[in-house]
Design an enzyme around this catalytic site. Sequence first.
Site, PDB file in Angstrom:
ATOM      1  N   ARG A  89     -16.174  -2.736 -13.761  1.00  0.00           N
ATOM      2  CA  ARG A  89     -14.959  -3.557 -13.806  1.00  0.00           C
ATOM      3  C   ARG A  89     -15.335  -5.039 -13.872  1.00  0.00           C
ATOM      4  NH1 ARG A  89     -11.225  -1.480  -8.856  1.00  0.00           N
ATOM      5  NH2 ARG A  89     -11.275  -3.693  -8.440  1.00  0.00           N
TER       6      ARG A  89
ATOM      7  N   ARG B 114      -2.966 -11.400   2.035  1.00  0.00           N
ATOM      8  CA  ARG B 114      -4.302 -11.946   1.810  1.00  0.00           C
ATOM      9  C   ARG B 114      -4.359 -13.430   2.138  1.00  0.00           C
ATOM     10  NH1 ARG B 114      -6.153  -7.919  -2.132  1.00  0.00           N
ATOM     11  NH2 ARG B 114      -8.312  -8.281  -2.760  1.00  0.00           N
TER      12      ARG B 114
ATOM     13  N   LYS C 299     -11.257  -0.042   2.116  1.00  0.00           N
ATOM     14  CA  LYS C 299      -9.849   0.041   2.519  1.00  0.00           C
ATOM     15  C   LYS C 299      -9.100   1.064   1.662  1.00  0.00           C
ATOM     16  CE  LYS C 299      -8.850  -4.319   1.662  1.00  0.00           C
ATOM     17  NZ  LYS C 299     -10.119  -4.870   1.189  1.00  0.00           N
TER      18      LYS C 299
ATOM     19  N   ARG D 128     -20.603   0.032  -8.410  1.00  0.00           N
ATOM     20  CA  ARG D 128     -19.434   0.857  -8.756  1.00  0.00           C
ATOM     21  C   ARG D 128     -19.280   0.952 -10.274  1.00  0.00           C
ATOM     22  NH1 ARG D 128     -13.858  -0.374  -5.819  1.00  0.00           N
ATOM     23  NH2 ARG D 128     -13.988  -2.380  -6.874  1.00  0.00           N
TER      24      ARG D 128
ATOM     25  N   ARG E 277     -14.931 -13.388  -5.178  1.00  0.00           N
ATOM     26  CA  ARG E 277     -13.968 -12.654  -4.337  1.00  0.00           C
ATOM     27  C   ARG E 277     -14.327 -12.805  -2.860  1.00  0.00           C
ATOM     28  NH1 ARG E 277     -14.510  -6.927  -6.956  1.00  0.00           N
ATOM     29  NH2 ARG E 277     -12.923  -6.179  -5.513  1.00  0.00           N
TER      30      ARG E 277
END
Length: 208
Positions: free
Chosen positions: A155, A88, A13, A122, A166
């Site tokens: 992260r 959300r 996104k 990532r 998540r």
Amino acid sequence: MNLIFLGPPGAGKGTMAFRAKEHFKIPHISTGDLFRAAIKNETDLGKQVKSILDAGNLVPDELTTSIVKERLQQPDATNGFILDGFPRTLYQAKALKEFSAIDSVVNFTITEDEVIRRLSGRRVCKSCGESYHIEFIPPSKDGICDKCGGELYTRADDQIDAIKNRLSVYGESTEPLISFYKNEGSLVNVDSSQHPDKVFEDLKAILK
Ligand code: AMP
């Protein structure tokens, strides 16, 4: 054009919002980015939300909604915006309806396995924030930023346990928004498992 980008974490996104903001000349408003900036600047908000973000849980609805409401009142958002990562929850979606009219809700679809592959690979530069992926966009030297020589790290919310959390938070709290916006008649789907160039092509075509 008032847009919402919906979809699980890792659906791309943010990447699409970056391209779309240039193309449509409207601001990209990411609640995740707003929270991360507050954490980096060690503001009161940052201190309040840091442990929530690290674990991959949701910041309370009232707080998140008031931040977005304020942001949408800024002059740059009067001709349109892209909301990325908000709403959300159903609470947030209903609250948003009270203060803003949405033209389209783009639902970026992707499988759970692909999300895990994208997020767990990532790496982000500690100094300049540049993003890499060990498989798709590797740095020339392992663990070192090509741009500034800074150290690359994973992260906290890209650690595998946080990713799984998540995804389960997404399934429980955010996925119901797909039917909410389908009923409102504003939902469009884009297959985001494709190459980013193709995803963006599809996005432009659908928003024409
Ligand atoms: P993102 O960059 O969109 O994945 O967001 C990173 C984190 O910020 C999320 O895992 C949540 O902890 C928090 N966050 C972002 N947007 C929201 C929201 N709309 N409601 C609650 N928490 C949020």
